[in-house]
Design an enzyme around this catalytic site. Structure first.
Site: not given
Ligand code: ARG
Length: 473
Positions: A155, A276, A282
């Protein structure tokens, strides 16, 4: 004048030419088409359906056409619809009317089925090899990080610690099933449809087995109607490809998560990431995202092919020309993804310390504490409840099981002794799963041995295939 123009009284509407032509995409089959034709011609001569001289002339002509297609000299035109008729037209231009004997005892219907099978055979070989390369890259990471522990999840909640090697091996075994499925498909792909003619066979006494042997097929399609109508092998390939994409996509998702600041479990090599245009800081896992994203088109191609075939009466229908673009697209998409994936995995930096910290700062050893109490005589359901209380206590005190004092933990059950702390370390928790297929180090080592044996088998299978697939003329 069209090759089939005899019974027509006027030229085809140009829009019809454009709409029905497949040459824009089936030119990819040129080399296979010519290889098939050379085998067909050899058979025609051997069966004395055409003369040896004519066969030699046609074969030389086909090779010349191949050369002209390769060096861009040949003009492939929509007027001649598809690769089969373009090659035949080029051949006749090259050697004159004797070229017109090539299509004796053959139809484009069995011809195109042949070309598809020859193409797919190569694709199965290439893709199997690429999957094996990825398995090898994963195994390299497995061996380099054999004792690294990371949280295992259910999960997406931390569940029980596992070895990182164990986690990677799960993908190695998924990919193993993929390779085996491709191997299973090969048997059904590697049969020759030639001789089926348009649908019913041919009046010439052709030797189907001879052609099959020439081309390295394991046998011939048993029924001429089926031979020209069957595209199961395409569907099967697209289905296998869809599963491979599923597996890659799941791994992609983990790579994307793991390389986030939130997980910080791995770092992909700079060479396999992009930046980016706006945010200077990034470093994005674009390759993993795009492989995940392209799963959509691979699934789409499978559904497209199934839908095209649904409800088609026997035998050949023009609908079946739609079998090609999706198949080419899936082959190329998959090859592109796999070729990148192996080096991306191989160069991935595994942040062992961060993984370990995540395990250490967590309750993923709670099951082991419950099992410990069972070992001291408590029923599992009761120990589950006791440990639940201990976990709640720790959460309230902002600590983990290994941070408790013996005194403190004994408050929940007096049967707990000093040995509990050794029982709950990440290493002990992992190595306690000492059953076949479990995450204990020695069990992971067994899995490595199995995986390596599998890889050797793949290698042998691919070597057997390679012998059948001779280099294209
Ligand atoms: N271009 C066709 C295809 O890909 C070849 C077979 C055409 N046969 C025919 N009878 N029109 O399916």
């Amino acid at each position: 004048m069209k090759l089939w123009g005899g019974r027509f009284t006027k030229p085809t509407n140009q829009l019809v030419d454009e709409y029905t032509a497949s040459i824009q995409f089936d030119k990819k089959l040129a080399a296979y088409d010519i290889k098939g034709s050379i085998a067909h011609v050899a058979m025609l001569a051997k069966c004395e359906i055409i003369s040896e001289d004519d066969a030699n002339e046609i074969t030389a002509g086909l090779k010349a056409v191949m050369e002209k297609i390769n060096n861009g000299e040949a003009v492939l035109s929509e007027e001649h619809e598809d690769i089969h008729m373009n090659v035949e037209k080029l051949l006749i231009d090259e050697i004159g009317p004797v070229g017109g004997k090539l299509h004796t005892g053959r139809s484009r219907n069995d011809q195109v089925a042949l070309d598809m099978r020859l193409y797919l055979r190569d694709a199965l070989m290439d893709i199997s090899q690429l999957v094996a390369n990825l398995q090898e890259a994963l195994l390299k990471q497995v061996k380099e990080n054999k004792e690294t522990v990371l949280p295992g999840y259910t999960h997406l909640q931390r569940a029980q610690p596992v070895l990182f090697a164990h986690h990677m091996l799960a993908y190695v075994f998924m990919l193993q099933r993929d390779v085996e499925r491709l191997g299973g498909s090969w048997k059904r792909v590697n049969k020759s449809p030639l001789g089926a003619g348009a649908l019913a066979g041919t009046t010439f006494a052709v030797d189907r087995q001879f052609v099959a042997d020439e081309l390295g097929f394991d046998g011939i399609c048993e029924n001429s109607l089926d031979a020209v109508s069957d595209r199961d092998f395409v569907v099967e390939f697209l289905g296998n490809a869809a599963l491979i994409s599923t597996h890659l996509s799941r791994l992609c998702e983990e790579l994307v998560q793991w390389s986030s600041a939130e997980f910080n479990f791995i770092e992909l090599d700079d060479a396999f990431c992009t930046g980016s245009s706006m945010m200077p800081q990034k470093k994005n896992p674009d390759v993993a995202e795009l492989v995940r994203g392209k799963t959509g088109r691979v699934y789409g191609n499978l559904i497209g092919m199934l839908t095209t075939l649904k409800g088609l009466p026997l035998a050949y229908n023009k609908d079946m020309q739609e079998d090609k673009e999706g198949m080419f697209d899936t082959v190329e998409t998959l090859k592109g993804a796999l070729a990148l994936f192996a080096p991306m995995m191989e160069t991935m930096d595994v942040k062992q310390k961060n993984m370990y910290e995540a395990v250490r700062n967590d309750f993923s050893n709670a099951t082991d504490l419950a099992d410990y109490l069972v070992g001291k005589g408590m029923a599992f359901r009761e120990s589950h409840a006791v440990v639940g209380e201990i976990v709640l206590h720790c959460i309230q005190k902002n600590k983990y099981l290994l941070d408790m004092t013996l005194q403190e933990i004994k408050g929940f059950s007096s049967i707990i002794e000093e040995d509990v702390f050794a029982y709950l370390t990440p290493e002990a928790v992992v190595n306690a799963r000492n059953i076949a297929g479990g995450t204990a180090l020695n069990r992971v080592e067994e899995q490595i041995t199995i995986a390596e044996t599998n890889l050797t088998e793949t290698e042998h299978r691919l070597a057997r295939w390679a012998k059948k697939i001779e280099p294209l003329t």
